[in-house]
Design a protein around this motif. Sequence first.
Motif, PDB file in Angstrom:
ATOM      1  N   GLU A  53      -3.223   9.968   3.778  1.00 11.89           N
ATOM      2  CA  GLU A  53      -2.943  10.313   5.170  1.00 11.89           C
ATOM      3  C   GLU A  53      -3.181  11.822   5.286  1.00 11.89           C
ATOM      4  O   GLU A  53      -2.554  12.604   4.577  1.00 11.89           O
ATOM      5  N   ILE A  54      -4.087  12.226   6.155  1.00 12.06           N
ATOM      6  CA  ILE A  54      -4.444  13.637   6.277  1.00 12.06           C
ATOM      7  C   ILE A  54      -3.912  14.177   7.601  1.00 12.06           C
ATOM      8  O   ILE A  54      -4.254  13.663   8.669  1.00 12.06           O
ATOM      9  N   ILE A  55      -3.079  15.208   7.518  1.00 18.70           N
ATOM     10  CA  ILE A  55      -2.454  15.786   8.702  1.00 18.70           C
ATOM     11  C   ILE A  55      -2.807  17.273   8.771  1.00 18.70           C
ATOM     12  O   ILE A  55      -2.416  18.048   7.896  1.00 18.70           O
ATOM     13  N   VAL A  56      -3.539  17.670   9.790  1.00 16.81           N
ATOM     14  CA  VAL A  56      -3.835  19.078  10.035  1.00 16.81           C
ATOM     15  C   VAL A  56      -2.865  19.590  11.098  1.00 16.81           C
ATOM     16  O   VAL A  56      -2.762  19.016  12.181  1.00 16.81           O
ATOM     17  N   VAL A  57      -2.153  20.655  10.770  1.00 17.01           N
ATOM     18  CA  VAL A  57      -1.278  21.289  11.754  1.00 17.01           C
ATOM     19  C   VAL A  57      -1.931  22.612  12.148  1.00 17.01           C
ATOM     20  O   VAL A  57      -1.960  23.567  11.372  1.00 17.01           O
ATOM     21  N   ASP A  58      -2.503  22.628  13.339  1.00 17.11           N
ATOM     22  CA  ASP A  58      -3.149  23.843  13.838  1.00 17.11           C
ATOM     23  C   ASP A  58      -2.081  24.785  14.380  1.00 17.11           C
ATOM     24  O   ASP A  58      -1.385  24.472  15.341  1.00 17.11           O
ATOM     25  N   ASP A  59      -1.972  25.942  13.754  1.00 15.07           N
ATOM     26  CA  ASP A  59      -0.900  26.879  14.054  1.00 15.07           C
ATOM     27  C   ASP A  59      -1.294  27.844  15.178  1.00 15.07           C
ATOM     28  O   ASP A  59      -1.349  29.057  14.993  1.00 15.07           O
ATOM     29  N   GLY A  60      -1.602  27.275  16.340  1.00 15.54           N
ATOM     30  CA  GLY A  60      -1.949  28.098  17.495  1.00 15.54           C
ATOM     31  C   GLY A  60      -3.222  28.893  17.318  1.00 15.54           C
ATOM     32  O   GLY A  60      -3.318  30.046  17.785  1.00 15.54           O
ATOM     33  N   GLY A  82       4.012   9.538   4.092  1.00 13.25           N
ATOM     34  CA  GLY A  82       3.596   9.091   2.767  1.00 13.25           C
ATOM     35  C   GLY A  82       4.715   9.015   1.747  1.00 13.25           C
ATOM     36  O   GLY A  82       5.802   9.571   1.923  1.00 13.25           O
ATOM     37  N   ASP A  83       4.417   8.329   0.639  1.00  8.24           N
ATOM     38  CA  ASP A  83       5.345   8.232  -0.497  1.00  8.24           C
ATOM     39  C   ASP A  83       5.340   9.527  -1.307  1.00  8.24           C
ATOM     40  O   ASP A  83       6.320   9.854  -1.972  1.00  8.24           O
ATOM     41  N   ILE A  84       4.217  10.231  -1.262  1.00  7.03           N
ATOM     42  CA  ILE A  84       4.084  11.548  -1.879  1.00  7.03           C
ATOM     43  C   ILE A  84       3.529  12.487  -0.813  1.00  7.03           C
ATOM     44  O   ILE A  84       2.648  12.101  -0.038  1.00  7.03           O
ATOM     45  N   ILE A  85       4.033  13.712  -0.768  1.00  5.96           N
ATOM     46  CA  ILE A  85       3.579  14.689   0.216  1.00  5.96           C
ATOM     47  C   ILE A  85       3.032  15.907  -0.520  1.00  5.96           C
ATOM     48  O   ILE A  85       3.706  16.465  -1.395  1.00  5.96           O
ATOM     49  N   GLY A 144       4.314  19.632   9.619  1.00  3.97           N
ATOM     50  CA  GLY A 144       3.557  18.634   8.869  1.00  3.97           C
ATOM     51  C   GLY A 144       4.457  17.716   8.062  1.00  3.97           C
ATOM     52  O   GLY A 144       4.214  16.504   7.990  1.00  3.97           O
ATOM     53  N   PHE A 145       5.507  18.263   7.465  1.00  5.58           N
ATOM     54  CA  PHE A 145       6.464  17.442   6.728  1.00  5.58           C
ATOM     55  C   PHE A 145       7.128  16.419   7.657  1.00  5.58           C
ATOM     56  O   PHE A 145       7.353  15.268   7.262  1.00  5.58           O
ATOM     57  N   MET A 205       0.835  -1.195   0.000  1.00  5.31           N
ATOM     58  CA  MET A 205       0.000   0.000   0.000  1.00  5.31           C
ATOM     59  C   MET A 205       0.873   1.249   0.000  1.00  5.31           C
ATOM     60  O   MET A 205       1.797   1.357   0.800  1.00  5.31           O
ATOM     61  N   LYS A 206       0.601   2.172  -0.900  1.00  5.06           N
ATOM     62  CA  LYS A 206       1.320   3.443  -0.954  1.00  5.06           C
ATOM     63  C   LYS A 206       0.412   4.561  -0.447  1.00  5.06           C
ATOM     64  O   LYS A 206      -0.807   4.464  -0.525  1.00  5.06           O
ATOM     65  N   THR A 207       1.040   5.634   0.050  1.00  2.00           N
ATOM     66  CA  THR A 207       0.281   6.674   0.735  1.00  2.00           C
ATOM     67  C   THR A 207       0.622   8.060   0.206  1.00  2.00           C
ATOM     68  O   THR A 207       1.791   8.358  -0.054  1.00  2.00           O
ATOM     69  N   VAL A 208      -0.406   8.890   0.082  1.00  2.00           N
ATOM     70  CA  VAL A 208      -0.231  10.316  -0.162  1.00  2.00           C
ATOM     71  C   VAL A 208      -0.505  11.042   1.152  1.00  2.00           C
ATOM     72  O   VAL A 208      -1.600  10.925   1.712  1.00  2.00           O
ATOM     73  N   SER A 209       0.495  11.742   1.673  1.00  2.00           N
ATOM     74  CA  SER A 209       0.311  12.542   2.880  1.00  2.00           C
ATOM     75  C   SER A 209      -0.128  13.945   2.478  1.00  2.00           C
ATOM     76  O   SER A 209       0.558  14.621   1.713  1.00  2.00           O
ATOM     77  N   ILE A 210      -1.265  14.372   3.008  1.00  2.00           N
ATOM     78  CA  ILE A 210      -1.805  15.690   2.706  1.00  2.00           C
ATOM     79  C   ILE A 210      -1.630  16.550   3.949  1.00  2.00           C
ATOM     80  O   ILE A 210      -2.273  16.323   4.975  1.00  2.00           O
ATOM     81  N   VAL A 211      -0.732  17.519   3.860  1.00  2.00           N
ATOM     82  CA  VAL A 211      -0.394  18.384   4.987  1.00  2.00           C
ATOM     83  C   VAL A 211      -1.222  19.663   4.889  1.00  2.00           C
ATOM     84  O   VAL A 211      -1.155  20.379   3.887  1.00  2.00           O
ATOM     85  N   ILE A 212      -1.996  19.954   5.941  1.00  2.00           N
ATOM     86  CA  ILE A 212      -2.910  21.097   5.932  1.00  2.00           C
ATOM     87  C   ILE A 212      -2.556  22.042   7.083  1.00  2.00           C
ATOM     88  O   ILE A 212      -2.951  21.814   8.229  1.00  2.00           O
ATOM     89  N   PRO A 213      -1.801  23.119   6.807  1.00  2.00           N
ATOM     90  CA  PRO A 213      -1.572  24.130   7.839  1.00  2.00           C
ATOM     91  C   PRO A 213      -2.851  24.927   8.054  1.00  2.00           C
ATOM     92  O   PRO A 213      -3.536  25.289   7.085  1.00  2.00           O
ATOM     93  N   ALA A 214      -3.203  25.209   9.295  1.00  2.00           N
ATOM     94  CA  ALA A 214      -4.484  25.872   9.568  1.00  2.00           C
ATOM     95  C   ALA A 214      -4.330  26.879  10.693  1.00  2.00           C
ATOM     96  O   ALA A 214      -3.749  26.568  11.740  1.00  2.00           O
ATOM     97  N   TYR A 215      -4.883  28.070  10.477  1.00  3.14           N
ATOM     98  CA  TYR A 215      -4.869  29.100  11.513  1.00  3.14           C
ATOM     99  C   TYR A 215      -6.203  29.841  11.492  1.00  3.14           C
ATOM    100  O   TYR A 215      -6.538  30.502  10.507  1.00  3.14           O
TER     101      TYR A 215
END
Length: 234
Positions: A37-44, A83-86, A77-78, A1-11
């Motif tokens: 793979e969904i990653i939300v990084v809440d920026d404070g 994932g194999d692709i970000i 987030g990185f 299984m291969k993964t796309v990591s989706i990095v979502i910065p949020a403020y």
Amino acid sequence: MKTVSIVIPAYNEEATIKEILERVKAVEVEGEGWTNEIIVVDDGSRDRTAEIASQVSGVKVVRLEKNQGKGAAIRRGFREAAGDIILVQDADLEYDPADYKKLLQPIIDGRADVVYGTRFKGGVGRVLYFWHYVGNSFITLLSDMFTNLNLSDVYVCYKAFRKEVIQEILPHLSSSGFTIEAELTARISRRPLRIFEVPISYYGRTYEEGKKINWRDGIKALGAIVYFNVFDRK
């Protein structure tokens, strides 16, 4: 299984975070054996962004204790991405996850190492600020002059990378704000990478609707282009 990591910065995106996450989850990566793979990084955030994101199943939420800027959130987030692709996705509704196929396919096909979206080559877009367009065009021109790339939209959110690219440049990334866009472009330009650009749609916000980038960020972008192409060439 291969993964796309989706990095979502949020403020402070409580008004849009749930909808954008549902849109991201609805996208199927082209090809068998791929998952997201969904990653939300809440920026404070000072609102309920992190709380709302945590209520969406299948989403990993990382919270920064204080607001540090988009670049700091992307760098975190990185580091979290497996994932194999970000791919980077903003937390507002300006960018459409339906464009993922166009962004990811050159990498999945083995033709590209990095893919940039572009808002200026045929995609559907909301008509907004003339001076934003002029400023973005000048910033991109200056970046291209230093990097010797022929990109048309350096400050676009949508950028996709093979994981090996991020692994190589991540130790050198230092930008905390919007200058992360100029830094990423400078760093990949000095490596023997296959860089593609694909048209995307863009539904820009007004300042009344929550747009954050402004003329001060444009000035910082000019300085960052010079700094990361002349003085910090890792």
